[in-house]
Design a protein around this motif. Structure first.
Motif, short mmCIF file in Angstrom:
data_model
loop_
_atom_site.label_atom_id
_atom_site.label_comp_id
_atom_site.label_asym_id
_atom_site.label_seq_id
_atom_site.Cartn_x
_atom_site.Cartn_y
_atom_site.Cartn_z
N PHE A 1 -45.78 -31.41 -11.92
CA PHE A 1 -45.16 -32.74 -11.70
C PHE A 1 -45.95 -33.84 -12.41
O PHE A 1 -45.37 -34.78 -12.94
N ILE A 2 -47.25 -33.72 -12.41
CA ILE A 2 -48.07 -34.74 -13.07
C ILE A 2 -47.81 -34.71 -14.58
O ILE A 2 -47.67 -35.75 -15.22
N GLY A 3 -47.69 -33.50 -15.14
CA GLY A 3 -47.33 -33.39 -16.56
C GLY A 3 -45.98 -34.04 -16.82
O GLY A 3 -45.80 -34.79 -17.78
N LYS A 4 -45.04 -33.77 -15.94
CA LYS A 4 -43.68 -34.31 -16.09
C LYS A 4 -43.69 -35.84 -16.08
O LYS A 4 -43.01 -36.48 -16.87
N GLN B 1 -50.67 -24.24 -19.15
CA GLN B 1 -49.29 -23.73 -19.07
C GLN B 1 -48.38 -24.78 -18.44
O GLN B 1 -47.25 -24.97 -18.88
N ALA B 2 -48.88 -25.47 -17.39
CA ALA B 2 -48.06 -26.50 -16.73
C ALA B 2 -47.79 -27.65 -17.71
O ALA B 2 -46.65 -28.12 -17.83
N PHE B 3 -48.82 -28.10 -18.41
CA PHE B 3 -48.66 -29.25 -19.31
C PHE B 3 -47.85 -28.88 -20.56
O PHE B 3 -47.12 -29.72 -21.10
N ASN B 4 -48.00 -27.64 -21.05
CA ASN B 4 -47.35 -27.23 -22.30
C ASN B 4 -45.85 -27.52 -22.29
O ASN B 4 -45.27 -27.82 -23.33
#
Ligand code: PMP
Length: 392
Positions: free
Chosen positions: A97-100, A121-124
């Motif tokens: 969610f923070i990446g989003k 992986q989350a940020f990618n």
């Protein structure tokens, strides 16, 4: 060797004769099974509680659990209210969610080298570019980070770190380096993402205040802070209930609540209620037990490394967590070594190359000590040392 080839190799770990130092997961013998069974039984056998537990609930999370977390955060030096806390499906969901919210395609995420693979992986998914934080005095100037981000067509969207007993390095960021990072983040006007997955698992040394606590002291209160603290019950109670949290300024939490609502409405109500009851009943004793067991294993691994590694191998000395990060001689590739280690000496670990946003180094290994007995650790390190000596 690419990530999927490594995954194929790691599938072999089910074979009973392999000693694995690969999985960075809690020892199931540590799970508070009785407390969790009692909590499910108590909730489901009370008609009013059962009705609540099986019903939809608010995206922010179960209020009594957020109350428990508020008190936990206050004990860490973070004065806050329930409005500063949202429950997430593990801390992994908070990273997504923070990446989003904070990364658009082409923006820059500042990460350490190495860093937690799951954060990359989350940020990618949000297509950032990575630039490297050199904590402990090695950061570049704000202008340098800003210009490099602008040259890529974006801005610095966030700075992410695991400040305590990092995955994969095991290292803890010093107090001066935490202050320097907050100064850098201020100059860049960017948020700091503090991944605290292992924070409770300290075995020796002095606790360093969370970045969020330092940020609040500098900025005058949590509402003026720029740090988002990602916590979890995964390493201390049990990961499978998928209960974590994010704590920060209420304006940022309110935006994260919208992301939560869109993604999955809320975490399983029953699991939040169970986690609340289990935390109330056993959190302290659970953490004490974790520390005792994992400390013994950390000590066993450090002693076995000292006994068995050749002179050209070095490693970190973590004060907590689950990992030791090993540096091999420059010519040895961790992924090749894994293939050989599984085949020849029936041990496994995670090669280090995957843990880099940029500036990848392949002569690294992540060893986890959380799942093995001291005897297995001694045997495994003896086999690894013998293999490395054969390779010269
Ligand atoms: N951060 C770090 C540094 C981790 O090692 C992990 C688990 N591997 C997580 C976050 C995610 O854990 P969870 O989603 O279970 O809280």
């Amino acid at each position: 060797m690419n990530a999927s080839e490594i995954r194929e190799l790691l599938k072999l770990l089910d074979q009973p004769d392999i000693i694995s130092f690969a999985g960075g997961i809690p020892d199931p013998a540590q799970f508070p099974t009785q407390a969790i069974r009692d909590a499910y039984a108590a909730i489901l056998s009370d008609p009013a509680k059962a009705a609540q537990a099986l019903q939809y609930s608010v995206s922010e999370g179960y209020l009594p659990l957020r109350g428990w977390i508020r008190r936990h955060m206050e004990a860490l030096g973070v004065p806050c209210t329930e409005a500063n806390i949202m429950i997430t499906a593990g801390s992994q969901q908070a990273l997504d969610f923070i990446g989003k919210l904070f990364l658009s395609a082409g923006d820059t995420a500042l990460v350490t080298a190495p860093t937690y693979l799951g954060a990359l992986q989350a940020f990618n998914a949000y297509e950032p570019r990575y630039d490297t934080l050199g904590l402990e005095g090695g950061n570049r100037t704000p202008e340098s980070y800003r210009e490099a981000a602008a040259a890529n067509g974006g801005r610095v969207g966030l700075a992410y770190l695991v400040a305590d007993f990092a995955n994969p390095s095991g290292e803890t960021v010093s107090l001066p380096a935490r202050q320097d990072l907050l100064t850098l983040a201020e100059a860049l006007d960017t948020i700091v993402v503090e991944d605290a997955a292992y924070q409770a698992l300290r075995y020796d040394g002095e606790a360093v205040p969370p970045l969020l606590a330092l940020d609040i002291a500098r900025s005058g209160g949590i509402e003026a802070s720029r740090t988002l603290y990602c916590g979890t019950f995964s390493k201390t109670l049990a990961p499978a209930l998928r209960v974590g949290w994010v704590c920060g300024a209420s304006a940022a939490i309110a935006k994260l609540v919208l992301a939560k609502q869109a993604a999955d409405l809320h975490c399983a109500t029953i699991n939040q209620m169970v986690m609340h009851q289990a935390a109330e009943a056993v959190y302290e004793s659970q953490v004490a037990s974790n520390r005792k067991v994992y400390k013994e294993r950390r000590d066993a691994m450090l002693a076995a490394l000292a006994r068995h590694m050749p002179e050209n191998v070095s490693w970190t000395r973590p004060e907590g967590g689950m990992f030791i990060w090993v540096t091999l001689p420059a010519g040895i590739d961790g992924a090749d070594l894994l293939a050989q280690a599984i085949k020849d000496c029936r041990i496994a670990f995670v090669p280090g190359g995957a843990f880099y946003g940029e500036g990848r180094q392949n002569n690294k290994l992540r060893l986890s000590f959380s799942l093995s007995t001291p005897a297995q650790i001694e045997e495994g390190m003896a086999r690894l040392g013998a293999l490395l000596r054969r390779l010269g």
